[in-house]
Design a protein around this motif. Structure first.
Motif, short mmCIF file in Angstrom:
data_model
loop_
_atom_site.label_atom_id
_atom_site.label_comp_id
_atom_site.label_asym_id
_atom_site.label_seq_id
_atom_site.Cartn_x
_atom_site.Cartn_y
_atom_site.Cartn_z
N ALA A 33 -16.97 32.67 29.20
CA ALA A 33 -16.27 33.42 30.23
C ALA A 33 -15.02 32.70 30.72
O ALA A 33 -14.49 33.03 31.77
CB ALA A 33 -17.22 33.69 31.40
N ALA A 34 -14.57 31.73 29.96
CA ALA A 34 -13.39 30.97 30.38
C ALA A 34 -12.21 31.92 30.58
O ALA A 34 -12.06 32.90 29.88
CB ALA A 34 -13.04 29.93 29.32
N CYS A 35 -11.39 31.60 31.54
CA CYS A 35 -10.29 32.50 31.90
C CYS A 35 -8.97 31.96 31.38
O CYS A 35 -8.00 31.83 32.12
CB CYS A 35 -10.24 32.65 33.42
N GLU B 270 -13.46 30.60 38.93
CA GLU B 270 -12.01 30.70 38.87
C GLU B 270 -11.56 32.04 38.30
O GLU B 270 -10.44 32.47 38.56
CB GLU B 270 -11.43 29.54 38.05
N CYS B 271 -12.42 32.71 37.55
CA CYS B 271 -12.08 34.02 36.99
C CYS B 271 -11.87 35.06 38.08
O CYS B 271 -11.23 36.08 37.85
CB CYS B 271 -13.18 34.49 36.04
N LEU C 147 -9.77 39.27 35.52
CA LEU C 147 -11.04 39.94 35.24
C LEU C 147 -10.83 41.08 34.25
O LEU C 147 -11.01 42.24 34.55
CB LEU C 147 -11.69 40.44 36.52
N THR C 148 -10.47 40.71 33.03
CA THR C 148 -10.32 41.69 31.97
C THR C 148 -11.71 42.21 31.59
O THR C 148 -12.72 41.59 31.93
CB THR C 148 -9.66 41.05 30.74
N PRO C 149 -11.78 43.32 30.88
CA PRO C 149 -13.09 43.82 30.46
C PRO C 149 -13.89 42.79 29.65
O PRO C 149 -15.10 42.69 29.80
CB PRO C 149 -12.74 45.05 29.61
N GLU C 150 -13.20 42.02 28.82
CA GLU C 150 -13.89 41.00 28.02
C GLU C 150 -14.48 39.91 28.91
O GLU C 150 -15.61 39.48 28.73
CB GLU C 150 -12.93 40.37 26.99
N GLU D 60 -15.71 47.82 40.67
CA GLU D 60 -16.52 47.15 39.65
C GLU D 60 -16.32 45.64 39.69
O GLU D 60 -17.29 44.87 39.58
CB GLU D 60 -16.15 47.70 38.26
N GLN D 61 -15.09 45.20 39.88
CA GLN D 61 -14.81 43.76 39.97
C GLN D 61 -15.44 43.17 41.22
O GLN D 61 -15.98 42.07 41.19
CB GLN D 61 -13.30 43.53 39.97
N GLN D 62 -15.37 43.90 42.33
CA GLN D 62 -15.98 43.43 43.57
C GLN D 62 -17.49 43.31 43.43
O GLN D 62 -18.10 42.34 43.89
CB GLN D 62 -15.62 44.36 44.73
#
Length: 133
Positions: A18-20, A94-95, A102-105, A44-46
């Motif tokens: 999940a590295a950003c 950090e993401c 916060l991309t879909p990936e 969704e991000q929240q």
């Protein structure tokens, strides 16, 4: 104890996914007006951020139990694994710095990491109860 360490390492590896890191895309132009365009987090991000924070707080509770036990603190392998996992949770945190990261990936990888984290927490709780902590 071995299952606990395996789960810790699995979570650490999942969080590493999940590295950003930066993207290969060219940077966008800065708006010519002095107004800053604010991008807000989606619902969704929240929700993902709240779920991640909940998992991290549960992990902290497990870490507190381990830290309160001199017997467990003598297990160098366990302490190292717990510290490595804490570092991965901090990196994953950090993401959530901005909606753009916060991309879909990344969100998919974070969702998997949260699931692995919850599995680790459940296994760790069971292991701690089994040994009387």
């Amino acid at each position: 104890m071995k299952r606990l360490l395996v789960l810790i390492m699995a979570l650490a590896m999942t969080l590493s996914l999940a590295a950003c890191g930066g993207s290969n895309a060219a940077p966008t132009a800065v708006p010519s007006t002095p107004e800053q365009v604010e991008v807000e987090f989606t619902e969704e991000q929240q929700a993902l951020a709240e779920d991640f924070m909940s998992m991290a707080e549960e992990y902290d509770a497990i870490a507190d139990k381990v830290n309160a036990s001199p017997d467990l603190l003598e297990d160098e392998e366990l302490v190292t694994a717990m510290n490595d996992l804490a570092d991965e949770i901090i990196k994953a945190d950090e993401c959530f710095a901005s909606p753009e990261t916060l991309t879909p990936e990344v969100m998919g990888a974070l969702t998997v990491a949260i699931e692995v984290g919850r599995t680790f927490i459940a296994e760790a709780n069971a292991a701690l109860e089994e040994i009387g902590h």
